[in-house]
Design an enzyme around this catalytic site. Sequence first.
Site: not given
Lengths: 275, 410
Positions: A49, A60, A175
């Site tokens: 990735e 994040d 995911y």
Amino acid sequence: MSRLADTFAACAKEGRAALVTFVTGGDPSPAATPAILDALVAGGADVIELGMPFTDPMADGPAIQQADIRSLQAGTTTRHLLDIAKGFRARHPTVPLVLMGYANPMVRRGAQWFAETCAEVGVDGVICVDIPPEEDDMLGAALRAAKVDLVRLATPTTDAARLPAVLDGCSGFLYYVSVAGITGMQQAAQTSIEQAVAKLKAGTDLPVAVGFGVRTPDQAAAIARVADGVVVGSAIVEAIAEAHEAGQDPAVAVRSIVSGLSAAVQTARTREQAA
Amino acid sequence: MTIANTLRAQPDARGHFGQFGGRYVAETLMPLILELEKEYRRAKADPAFEAELDWLMKHYVGRPSPLYYAERLTETIRQSAPAGHGAKIYLKRDELNHTGAHKINNCVGQILLAVRMGKTRIIAETGAGQHGVATATVAARFGLPCVVYMGARDVERQSPNVFRMKLLGAEVRAVESGSRTLKDAMNEALRDWVANVHDTFYIIGTAAGPHPYPELVRDFQSVIGHEAKAQIMEMEGRLPDLLVAAIGGGSNAIGLFHPFLDDPDVAMLGIEAAGHGLDTGAHAASLTGGEPGVLHGNRTFLLQDEDGQITEGHSISAGLDYPGIGPEHSWLHDIGRVTYESVTDREALDAFQLLCRTEGIIPALEPSHALSAVARKAREMKADQIIIANLCGRGDKDIFTVASALGVAI
């Protein structure tokens, strides 16, 4: 079949999970990234990735926020990332490469331009953090037309009623974000991961990779016993930052940490049987 | 008027205002914002919700705010206008609200939603600190713990508001990431929210963010326009010719404008912050100087570079210093219903002083931008025409910034 499907199928045939590794493109510099990607592969990563840095990475934690800042301060542009991808594809014809990031840099020049350019440079899939299924028309149609996989995220808050919408249009792999939170923080309890993966796999034939908060070989091995893939990001990004600050070669640090993760993932299921 | 002919029926079922708006958030947040939308629909249909909101607006916030004919300001502008020119200027006095700005209108509405949803913890972002103070205020009033994210640079610039929030029992977390201003505070609030979805309600301060926030913030702020409409009808017997409001995210402007959108003879002017000037790059004018993109949950006009990286806004007013704008404004700009212009730091400072001296009102720097445009427009308009400007905040918080800009040591 796509490179992603091929790779997950090959890992399944070997009776093991795939190791999916994340680094931020252009961190610490665009010039350093190709060697770091090569180190991921050399260390045993099955899927790469490549993070697209963004000024406002809302999903994040501190490690990847700082990586994005380092990358942007080093002058990384979208063109750099696409060139990095193109170079990677030439050096590694079979290793799947996925671009991961936020909507705005992806659609800035138009979704069609982005999707077609991804296909052209050999990017296999795209993960966009802030485009949920409800807004699929912003990017999803263009990716499907260009035959680039759109990897969607499922989370602990994705209930059974919502899951079909998440799966509709998702390809390559699913995911599973194992914690409601941001990247690089705490890890979810193993039992909750096992239950979640079982529910997801009941709803889809797609491989399920689990990430968020996976840092150590032991954690990776535990997930590798129940999921089709294990995603590690922040721990590798931190290793890059530490090596860079110490004036060492980040690629060496990356290869070392990924080798450890890879060994754990490769042997997770056989060790379990032995025990 | 049929539904097809109204400009007041946005957004659509998916939260889109034309090509703007939407729900661009991480999957973790999607179920929550879908639930918020459902709860908001239920609340809107519940007379008890409306009754409680009305009661708080009247007795706690101090509504209705006056619509005030600014006679000396009007006369002063007429002196420098051509003969027969110089429109009558009315000010919607939302600076007289509890906490000193329009922000409280929205916070009261949202905390009632939080309570309905059983949430036990409140978070918010703030730039100048006005929304943070308003959120801390309602959190104290309802006895809920409150965390306010504020860019570290804004914490330094707006220390009186930081202390106010602390007095009100809120925890103020200084955000050191990125440009250390409002957009980074919003990023950090979103990070908190995604990790605490089970118990936390995020009170967003402007008419932006993922659907349904732009809609519900607009609805709660529309009390400004509804009151103004009734008040001007009572005072003048007719609708105004022009509405003017300052725009950062644009909640006070959409609150004033929205009830008038279907009145074709009412022109509307939104004023963005031109900072040091649009040609300098140091400004916060998303519509006049930006392009459409996706940030903080919605598609809207943004200040950004060719790669889609968000660039920093600049304004003397911390409340306008945001690189985006609410999606309904982007749509109203697109369809041409509202005109958007900009005013520089210097022009806003001049208007700030003009209002102080002519009316004995110290305005916040945000509405000072609107007042500068009001002065410009009033001179061009006939003396029998009417302008309503939204005086959305008072200037006590800004006296240090103004003193510094004027070169005065206090």
